[in-house]
Design a protein around this motif. Sequence first.
Motif, PDB file in Angstrom:
ATOM      1  N   ASP A 153      -4.448  -1.717  -4.019  1.00  0.00           N
ATOM      2  CA  ASP A 153      -4.224  -1.980  -5.438  1.00  0.00           C
ATOM      3  C   ASP A 153      -4.694  -3.392  -5.757  1.00  0.00           C
ATOM      4  O   ASP A 153      -4.092  -4.368  -5.305  1.00  0.00           O
TER       5      ASP A 153
ATOM      6  N   HIS B 152       0.828  -1.202   0.000  1.00  0.00           N
ATOM      7  CA  HIS B 152       0.000   0.000   0.000  1.00  0.00           C
ATOM      8  C   HIS B 152       0.861   1.250   0.000  1.00  0.00           C
ATOM      9  O   HIS B 152       1.841   1.339   0.710  1.00  0.00           O
TER      10      HIS B 152
ATOM     11  N   GLN C 255     -10.879  -2.522 -10.913  1.00  0.00           N
ATOM     12  CA  GLN C 255     -11.473  -2.055  -9.662  1.00  0.00           C
ATOM     13  C   GLN C 255     -12.973  -2.295  -9.686  1.00  0.00           C
ATOM     14  O   GLN C 255     -13.610  -2.160 -10.698  1.00  0.00           O
TER      15      GLN C 255
ATOM     16  N   THR D 198      -1.932  -0.830  -2.531  1.00  0.00           N
ATOM     17  CA  THR D 198      -1.209  -2.036  -2.199  1.00  0.00           C
ATOM     18  C   THR D 198      -2.054  -3.285  -2.274  1.00  0.00           C
ATOM     19  O   THR D 198      -3.251  -3.220  -2.192  1.00  0.00           O
TER      20      THR D 198
ATOM     21  N   TYR E  22      -8.812   0.883 -13.622  1.00  0.00           N
ATOM     22  CA  TYR E  22      -8.288   1.168 -12.293  1.00  0.00           C
ATOM     23  C   TYR E  22      -6.965   1.885 -12.417  1.00  0.00           C
ATOM     24  O   TYR E  22      -6.096   1.476 -13.174  1.00  0.00           O
ATOM     25  N   THR E  23      -6.814   2.969 -11.683  1.00  0.00           N
ATOM     26  CA  THR E  23      -5.542   3.668 -11.645  1.00  0.00           C
ATOM     27  C   THR E  23      -5.256   4.055 -10.223  1.00  0.00           C
ATOM     28  O   THR E  23      -5.983   4.810  -9.607  1.00  0.00           O
ATOM     29  N   SER E  24      -4.183   3.518  -9.676  1.00  0.00           N
ATOM     30  CA  SER E  24      -3.819   3.826  -8.298  1.00  0.00           C
ATOM     31  C   SER E  24      -2.437   3.309  -8.017  1.00  0.00           C
ATOM     32  O   SER E  24      -1.905   2.487  -8.721  1.00  0.00           O
ATOM     33  N   THR E  25      -1.863   3.775  -6.920  1.00  0.00           N
ATOM     34  CA  THR E  25      -0.580   3.248  -6.474  1.00  0.00           C
ATOM     35  C   THR E  25      -0.765   2.536  -5.162  1.00  0.00           C
ATOM     36  O   THR E  25       0.119   2.481  -4.334  1.00  0.00           O
TER      37      THR E  25
ATOM     38  N   ALA F 188      -9.947  -1.748  -3.799  1.00  0.00           N
ATOM     39  CA  ALA F 188      -9.649  -0.420  -4.340  1.00  0.00           C
ATOM     40  C   ALA F 188     -10.441   0.653  -3.614  1.00  0.00           C
ATOM     41  O   ALA F 188      -9.996   1.806  -3.493  1.00  0.00           O
TER      42      ALA F 188
ATOM     43  N   ASN G 278      -4.297  -5.117  -8.195  1.00  0.00           N
ATOM     44  CA  ASN G 278      -3.339  -5.869  -9.006  1.00  0.00           C
ATOM     45  C   ASN G 278      -2.168  -6.398  -8.183  1.00  0.00           C
ATOM     46  O   ASN G 278      -1.244  -6.987  -8.739  1.00  0.00           O
TER      47      ASN G 278
END
Length: 431
Positions: A228, A35, A76, A66, A61-64, A223, A230
């Motif tokens: 994350d 995360h 997401q 965990t 989905y776009t995020s950084t 999400a 992924n």
Amino acid sequence: MNPPMLPITNPSASSAMVATTSLTANAATMLIQEHHDETARLLIDGRAVDTKPFLPRASSYTSTGTPVNGSSFYQQRRRRIASDTSLASLTTGGGSRSEYVAHAASETYLLTRLGFKLLRYLGVGYRWITRFLALGCYALLLMPGFIQVGYYYFFSSRVRRGIVYGDQPRNSYKAWGSLLGQQLSERDIIVACIDYRNFPQGTISDMVNDASLGVSFVCNNIAEYGGDPNRIYLMGQSAGAHIAACTLLEQAIKECGEGGSTSWSVAQIKAYFGLSGGYNLFNLIDHFHSRGLYRSIFLSIMEGEQSLHQYSPEVTVQDPNIKTAVSRLPPIILFHGTADYSIPADASKSFAETLQRVGVKAESIMYEGRTHTDVFLHDPMRGGRDDMFEDLVAMIHANDPEALAKDAVAPPRKRLVPEFMLKLARAVSPF
């Protein structure tokens, strides 16, 4: 700020251990997720809240964020529409005091009823009675650590209670995962601690079904909590390791058209970590009997001798009829202490070797002289460097140079229990 763990449960879920058997009582099943969103701080406990079904995945989905003990997940899920009693309570960490009192009363009744039911199964036997007394001494010796972890569990602003999956009341003991979850959260990893019905409230198929529902919830909703999807990893300890392995294999078989519809995919799980688990019930039934988990009770938990094959992952993966399903399994890493008397270390070694023979990427990592609870409780409570924990984090952060750099300078954990009390606890441990 760091993200914490997420013990996920259902209405009337219990936070106390009912059984004292080595198979079902000493266990935790978790989803771990790396995360980076410092605003997400989650620890989910069992309170009665909205139990609406999962919504479909979003298109992107776009995020950084965990991963949560699972695997690589895909898109997401749309944010769940929550009722006033669910999402509102999550943001504050819980409901009113009267609601908690009512919840505690219902849990006490449930545990008492199940406790008497369990006694009818156990009867009078010196093995389980002596182990129960040893458990009491063990808990008292570790109480300084339990109190500190419990305080964090119930009073930390990072704790979120009320996230629910399924519709069955549970009685498993999520606190087994609290300490490891707190540690992982300090390394920017979210942990979802999944509970499941314990015996005599449920048998092995109920436990696996509950675990699968929990994995599905995390895969489809993480999400929403800053994670994350992924980067999801699945982890289990002791009985939780066995149940998680069964869940993973059962899901792979379903995906090959053998078990009906699915709400999550094995492809979403980046790796599986098994800690101090047993994976071949045929090899363990006599061992458990000698340690107080009598054969008759064990077979009741496992739904009869005819089910031992189905719930022995080491045996099942060798079936040529499910070769395609086995090929879907993620990398599997098994941790075990060489001085584990509850479940011998050979259980992990043998399973890893079997997996390798059938083409699954797997390995076993042994910790010399460590017992069943050393790697999960004693070492974390001792503070300082924890070999298993460092190995676990290094694997999760393997492809993240920034996270590895932070790990390299992370301060050592503080000691929670004096050394002499840890040694005495180790000596009287029933596990």
